[in-house]
Design a protein around this motif. Structure first.
Motif, PDB file in Angstrom:
ATOM      1  N   UNK A 415       0.830  -1.218   0.000  1.00  0.00           N
ATOM      2  CA  UNK A 415       0.000   0.000   0.000  1.00  0.00           C
ATOM      3  C   UNK A 415       0.860   1.262   0.000  1.00  0.00           C
ATOM      4  N   UNK A 416       0.232   2.358  -0.382  1.00  0.00           N
ATOM      5  CA  UNK A 416       0.922   3.646  -0.400  1.00  0.00           C
ATOM      6  C   UNK A 416       1.377   3.996   1.006  1.00  0.00           C
ATOM      7  N   UNK A 417       2.557   4.611   1.095  1.00  0.00           N
ATOM      8  CA  UNK A 417       3.154   5.028   2.375  1.00  0.00           C
ATOM      9  C   UNK A 417       3.453   3.852   3.308  1.00  0.00           C
ATOM     10  N   UNK A 418       3.602   2.667   2.728  1.00  0.00           N
ATOM     11  CA  UNK A 418       3.932   1.481   3.526  1.00  0.00           C
ATOM     12  C   UNK A 418       5.334   1.625   4.108  1.00  0.00           C
ATOM     13  N   UNK A 419       5.503   1.169   5.329  1.00  0.00           N
ATOM     14  CA  UNK A 419       6.837   1.157   5.941  1.00  0.00           C
ATOM     15  C   UNK A 419       6.872   0.077   7.011  1.00  0.00           C
ATOM     16  N   UNK A 420       7.970  -0.668   7.041  1.00  0.00           N
ATOM     17  CA  UNK A 420       8.153  -1.672   8.083  1.00  0.00           C
ATOM     18  C   UNK A 420       8.501  -0.986   9.405  1.00  0.00           C
ATOM     19  N   UNK A 421       8.101  -1.590  10.531  1.00  0.00           N
ATOM     20  CA  UNK A 421       8.545  -1.054  11.827  1.00  0.00           C
ATOM     21  C   UNK A 421      10.038  -1.281  12.004  1.00  0.00           C
ATOM     22  N   UNK A 422      10.724  -0.287  12.544  1.00  0.00           N
ATOM     23  CA  UNK A 422      12.169  -0.369  12.744  1.00  0.00           C
ATOM     24  C   UNK A 422      12.473  -0.600  14.226  1.00  0.00           C
ATOM     25  N   UNK A 423      13.558  -1.293  14.520  1.00  0.00           N
ATOM     26  CA  UNK A 423      13.936  -1.490  15.935  1.00  0.00           C
ATOM     27  C   UNK A 423      14.278  -0.150  16.571  1.00  0.00           C
ATOM     28  N   UNK A 424      13.976   0.026  17.848  1.00  0.00           N
ATOM     29  CA  UNK A 424      14.242   1.311  18.507  1.00  0.00           C
ATOM     30  C   UNK A 424      15.736   1.565  18.659  1.00  0.00           C
ATOM     31  N   UNK A 425      16.091   2.840  18.711  1.00  0.00           N
ATOM     32  CA  UNK A 425      17.503   3.211  18.921  1.00  0.00           C
ATOM     33  C   UNK A 425      17.825   3.358  20.401  1.00  0.00           C
ATOM     34  N   UNK A 426      16.801   3.468  21.219  1.00  0.00           N
ATOM     35  CA  UNK A 426      17.005   3.611  22.658  1.00  0.00           C
ATOM     36  C   UNK A 426      15.957   2.779  23.401  1.00  0.00           C
ATOM     37  N   UNK A 427      16.360   2.035  24.417  1.00  0.00           N
ATOM     38  CA  UNK A 427      17.736   1.919  24.925  1.00  0.00           C
ATOM     39  C   UNK A 427      18.627   1.144  23.949  1.00  0.00           C
ATOM     40  N   UNK A 428      19.930   1.294  24.127  1.00  0.00           N
ATOM     41  CA  UNK A 428      20.884   0.617  23.243  1.00  0.00           C
ATOM     42  C   UNK A 428      20.687  -0.895  23.325  1.00  0.00           C
ATOM     43  N   UNK A 429      20.700  -1.562  22.174  1.00  0.00           N
ATOM     44  CA  UNK A 429      20.492  -3.014  22.195  1.00  0.00           C
ATOM     45  C   UNK A 429      21.655  -3.738  22.882  1.00  0.00           C
ATOM     46  N   UNK A 430      21.347  -4.805  23.579  1.00  0.00           N
ATOM     47  CA  UNK A 430      22.401  -5.602  24.219  1.00  0.00           C
ATOM     48  C   UNK A 430      23.299  -6.225  23.167  1.00  0.00           C
ATOM     49  N   UNK A 431      22.674  -6.672  22.075  1.00  0.00           N
ATOM     50  CA  UNK A 431      23.432  -7.208  20.935  1.00  0.00           C
ATOM     51  C   UNK A 431      22.880  -6.583  19.662  1.00  0.00           C
ATOM     52  N   UNK A 432      23.750  -6.231  18.755  1.00  0.00           N
ATOM     53  CA  UNK A 432      23.320  -5.732  17.447  1.00  0.00           C
ATOM     54  C   UNK A 432      22.921  -6.931  16.594  1.00  0.00           C
ATOM     55  N   UNK A 433      21.734  -6.869  16.030  1.00  0.00           N
ATOM     56  CA  UNK A 433      21.246  -7.973  15.205  1.00  0.00           C
ATOM     57  C   UNK A 433      21.664  -7.741  13.752  1.00  0.00           C
ATOM     58  N   UNK A 434      22.405  -8.709  13.221  1.00  0.00           N
ATOM     59  CA  UNK A 434      22.983  -8.612  11.875  1.00  0.00           C
ATOM     60  C   UNK A 434      22.399  -9.713  11.003  1.00  0.00           C
ATOM     61  N   UNK A 435      21.895  -9.331   9.834  1.00  0.00           N
ATOM     62  CA  UNK A 435      21.344 -10.313   8.896  1.00  0.00           C
ATOM     63  C   UNK A 435      22.095 -10.303   7.578  1.00  0.00           C
ATOM     64  N   UNK A 436      22.238 -11.470   6.977  1.00  0.00           N
ATOM     65  CA  UNK A 436      22.864 -11.608   5.661  1.00  0.00           C
ATOM     66  C   UNK A 436      21.874 -12.298   4.732  1.00  0.00           C
ATOM     67  N   UNK A 437      21.754 -11.813   3.495  1.00  0.00           N
ATOM     68  CA  UNK A 437      20.905 -12.489   2.513  1.00  0.00           C
ATOM     69  C   UNK A 437      21.762 -12.932   1.334  1.00  0.00           C
TER      70      UNK A 437
END
Length: 856
Positions: A415-437
């Motif tokens: 749909x128009x103006x579609x956007x996925x939810x993004x992980x929050x920037x605060x508080x800082x994540x305990x681990x950074x989640x990294x994905x590879x495709x």
């Protein structure tokens, strides 16, 4: 659908708009394009009618009275005798000058013949004689619309509406088409909705509304109304439109079902086979795609596009001689077919047919520049252009066009103006989640071998790692190793079989902070998924040596030599500059046993070094003998001999294990000069692809008496290839697209590269990066003259060549080039910096993106 009047009865028939059919542009990407021109049959019909109307005589036996003449004229019209019908309608108009009906029919016949100005004159006479007849206004409006006099057309439609006709739905339907031409989008939808309120069971209205929604990128509503059209009337055109829209929406499996249903219902419908073949080709199901295209050309052998796509999938199977024959057919049918010409040029490269190569390339570049200037989809793939002698600016602009197309197609799926939810920037994540495709996690694919250790060596205390596979398992050992090694392995192929959006949703569900594309523009990379932005930071690297040109992939993994400061304008990404070569590999982890104990930590190493020329005092006269003894010792340990591969034992063996598509006459001329200057030498090449061997040997035969000095070898499994590579003396790299994973294999085998680096493109500079990282900068030829002279000097100086080879063998174990753990530590620093910069921008502390430079 465009309403068109019949005769006096006042009923109306419908004529289809051109369907939004597939129009294939190259190997992998396709789109639907409404084409507002007449088909061949329509043009012939108009010509025939025009010639027929020139004979303007009504026979005497038609009678003299109005009713007699009208009855006869209608009978001749139904019999498709336009000549007599026109003459008799005109005679009837003279017989009773008060009646509008004859002029209505005269106008229709002129319109069918394409004589729109004369049709307008006749219909205006009809309107003047019958001002309260809504059909007269309606048909006049249709002609004005075809004349592109849209405002007048709308006024005539409005006059017809005010007379309260029984075919209001048709009027609103046609008004919507005119509003669309004028880009009056709100009025388009309003008109279609009025038409559907009057009669919701008219399939043509749903089809046209769906086509409008498709044109503006609202694929959800497009699919909805195409489905309603098909339910009301399973017309083959409606079915094809529905199938295309489902595919554009990313629902590939459903799209294929509708195409197959269309073929089941209409087995002689060539276009259905063509579109199904195009969809299957997009899924890399080449054998099935070829079957469909062969049926399409069998059913309709006049369509150049059908043959062009057939050539593409036949080429995927390696049958390049047949491909060239098919392209000849395409260009006979359509001499100006840009896609076929560009594809044929690339096929000539694949089989090393270099006849008129410079003039062909000049024409290809001109075609693409024209397409880019006109905003059309280019007919050269970005990945293919990396192997051409073109500028970095050309590749960047080409990549931008393909990335823009991928984004456009992706946005049509949501749909128009579609956007996925993004992980929050605060508080800082305990681990950074990294994905590879990647779609390349399979047997014998170089990327799979490069990144095999990547998933094992991440610091799982600081990072959570996801591997998203874009292709199904081939059950190979390397695929199983990746599946076992990744912290989280997710096979996206079940989601992709539903839709690309479903796959992006699956990625986003895991909330990655950073997503790395290991494909770039190579097959199966699914760049459209990145256009949907399932992660806040999107990066590409390792599998593709060039820019993606994509606004939605903000960073690229590279290094200072592969991407020097003077070449930065060739990238749209912000660069993550690794301290050593960006091209990671897993050779040290996968094949440590191929190194003699002398060159790796072992119990006997210290004892062995006592007889090593680099670590003990050996007289210069004895160095060559010592080095040769070590060469023999290494070959015995690895278990290979030159005799096993038909290589001469007492000659200098230059080798190039790049695929033959990377060869060009310019580099072959240098090799010829090297052979001339080092008479006791041969060149060892890889038979990949095999069909190109004949053309390469033809070049050497024409160059002189070199046939016995060119040795071809077939491809081999990874470990066997690394073992045998060390039998050669020097690896002569190619200039435009050089050795990448092939280069790391050679260096691990103890085979020094000789790199002819220059600034044409990143693909040409990677081998120089490898050499610099392992400490062999003297093997980088800054010009082709220097490259040639280095090859000759080493071929003539056995002691110097053996010393370099031996130094390389000692450097391998401790070099950062093969230290995958160190590479991962550097990359993890880069990930942390990217996330910190993203948080800074989100919180307003950093106001723009930037390059990331990692210290040595």
């Amino acid at each position: 659908w465009i309403g068109r009047s019949c005769s006096l009865c006042g009923s109306w028939r419908r004529r289809r708009r051109k369907y939004p059919w597939h129009r294939q542009l190259s190997s992998s990407y396709h789109m639907g394009v409404p084409v507002p021109t007449l088909g061949l049959s329509s043009v012939l019909c108009a010509v025939v009618l025009t010639l027929a109307l020139a004979r303007n005589e009504c026979p005497e036996h038609a009678g003299d009275g109005y009713d007699e003449l009208m009855e006869y004229a209608r009978s001749r019209k139904e019999a498709s005798d336009a000549s007599e019908a026109m003459a008799c309608f005109k005679k009837a108009a003279e017989a009773d000058r008060r009646r509008p009906e004859p002029w209505l029919n005269v106008g229709e016949l002129y319109k069918l013949a394409g004589r729109l100005e004369e049709a307008e004159v006749a219909l205006r006479k009809c309107v003047s004689l019958g001002p309260t007849w809504p059909l007269a206004h309606f048909n006049l409006a249709n002609v004005l619309k075809d004349l592109d006099r849209n405002e007048e057309s709308l006024a005539a439609y409005q006059e017809a509406l005010e007379l309260d006709p029984p075919f209001k739905a048709a009027i609103f339907n046609n008004m919507a088409l005119v509003h669309g031409t004028l880009n009056q989008n709100d009025l388009v939808i309003a008109s279609y909705e009025k038409a559907m309120r009057i009669d919701p069971r008219v399939p043509e209205t749903h089809n046209n509304l769906a086509s409008y929604y498709q044109a503006v990128g609202d694929m959800t509503n497009a699919v909805k109304h195409y489905k309603q059209a098909v339910q009301l009337k399973p017309d083959k055109g409606f079915l094809l439109n529905l199938a295309y829209a489902l595919g554009a929406k990313g629902e590939t499996a459903e799209s294929l079902k509708v195409y197959m249903k269309t073929i089941e219902m209409f087995p002689d419908y060539a276009l259905a086979y063509y579109n199904l073949g195009t969809s299957l080709m997009g899924e890399e199901r080449y054998a099935e795609s070829e079957y469909c295209y062969r049926w399409a050309v069998k059913l309709d052998g006049t369509r150049a596009d059908y043959y062009n796509n057939l050539a593409t999938v036949v080429g995927a199977s390696g049958a390049t001689h047949e491909v060239m024959e098919i392209y000849d057919i395409v260009l006979r049918l359509h001499p100006g077919h840009e896609t076929a010409y560009c594809n044929m040029y690339h096929t000539k490269h694949e089989i090393c047919d270099w006849s008129n190569v410079d003039s062909h390339l000049k024409k290809v570049v001109a075609i693409v520049n024209r397409q880019l200037k006109e905003g059309r989809v280019p007919t050269v793939r970005a990945f293919h252009a990396l192997a051409y002698a073109v500028s970095a600016d050309f590749v960047r602009r080409l990549s931008e066009a393909w990335s823009s197309l991928a984004e456009k197609e992706a946005l049509m799926m949501v749909p128009k103006n579609f956007a996925f939810p993004m992980p929050p920037t605060s508080p800082a994540p305990r681990r950074i989640r990294v994905g590879y495709t990647s779609s390349d996690l399979k047997k014998q694919h170089p990327v799979a071998h490069l990144v095999l250790s990547m998933f094992l060596l991440h610091d799982l205390l600081s990072f959570e790692v996801f591997c998203f596979a874009l292709s199904p398992s081939d059950s190979s050992e390397i695929r199983l190793q990746v599946e076992r090694g990744a912290q989280h392995f997710i096979d996206l192929t079940p989601a992709l079989s539903k839709s690309l959006v479903a796959a992006a949703e699956e990625v986003n569900r895991h909330k990655p902070h950073i997503l790395i594309n290991l494909n770039g523009y190579t097959n199966g990379g699914r760049l459209e998924m990145y256009a949907l932005r399932p992660a806040p930071i999107q990066v590409h690297g390792i599998g593709y040596p060039g820019t993606l040109g994509a606004t939605y992939v903000g960073h690229m993994i590279t290094d200072r030599i592969s991407s020097p400061p003077e070449a930065v304008e060739g990238y749209t990404e912000h660069l993550v500059l690794m301290p050593n070569s960006y091209l990671m590999n897993s050779l040290k982890n996968s094949y440590p046993h191929l190194l003699h104990p002398r060159y790796r930590p072992s119990e006997e190493r210290n004892e062995l070094l006592k007889t090593d020329p680099l670590h003990s005092k050996v007289q210069q006269d004895g160095e060559v003998k010592a080095y040769r003894r070590l060469e023999m010792e290494t070959a015995v340990f690895v278990g290979v001999q030159r005799d096993d591969w038909d290589l001469p034992n007492k000659k200098v063996v230059y080798a190039c294990f790049n695929t033959l598509i990377k060869l060009r006459p310019r580099i072959l001329k240098r090799w010829k000069r090297i052979l001339d200057r080092v008479p006791n030498s041969v060149i060892w090449l890889l038979r990949a692809p095999q069909v190109a061997e004949e053309k390469v040997m033809q070049w050497w035969r024409e160059a002189g008496d070199y046939e016995e000095r060119i040795i071809f070898t077939g491809t081999a499994a990874k470990e066997e290839h690394v073992k045998r590579a060390g039998l050669a003396d020097i690896f002569l790299d190619t200039d435009i697209y050089g050795a990448h994973s092939t280069g790391t294999d050679a260096l691990w085998a103890g085979l020094p590269l000789l790199s002819p680096t220059h600034l044409l493109g990143m693909a040409s500079r990677v081998s120089a990066s490898l050499l610099s990282t392992i400490g062999l900068e003297e093997m980088i030829g800054r010009t082709l003259d220097e490259y040639e002279n280095l090859a000759v000097a080493l071929g003539r100086n056995p002691r110097k060549l053996l010393e370099i080879r031996h130094r390389l063998r000692h450097e391998r174990w401790n070099s950062s080039l093969f230290d995958t753990r160190r590479w991962m530590e550097d990359w993890e620093k880069g990930i942390t910096m990217l996330w910190s910069a993203y948080v800074g921008r989100a919180e307003g502390m950093i106001h723009r993106n930037m390059h990331v430079v990692l210290a040595r």
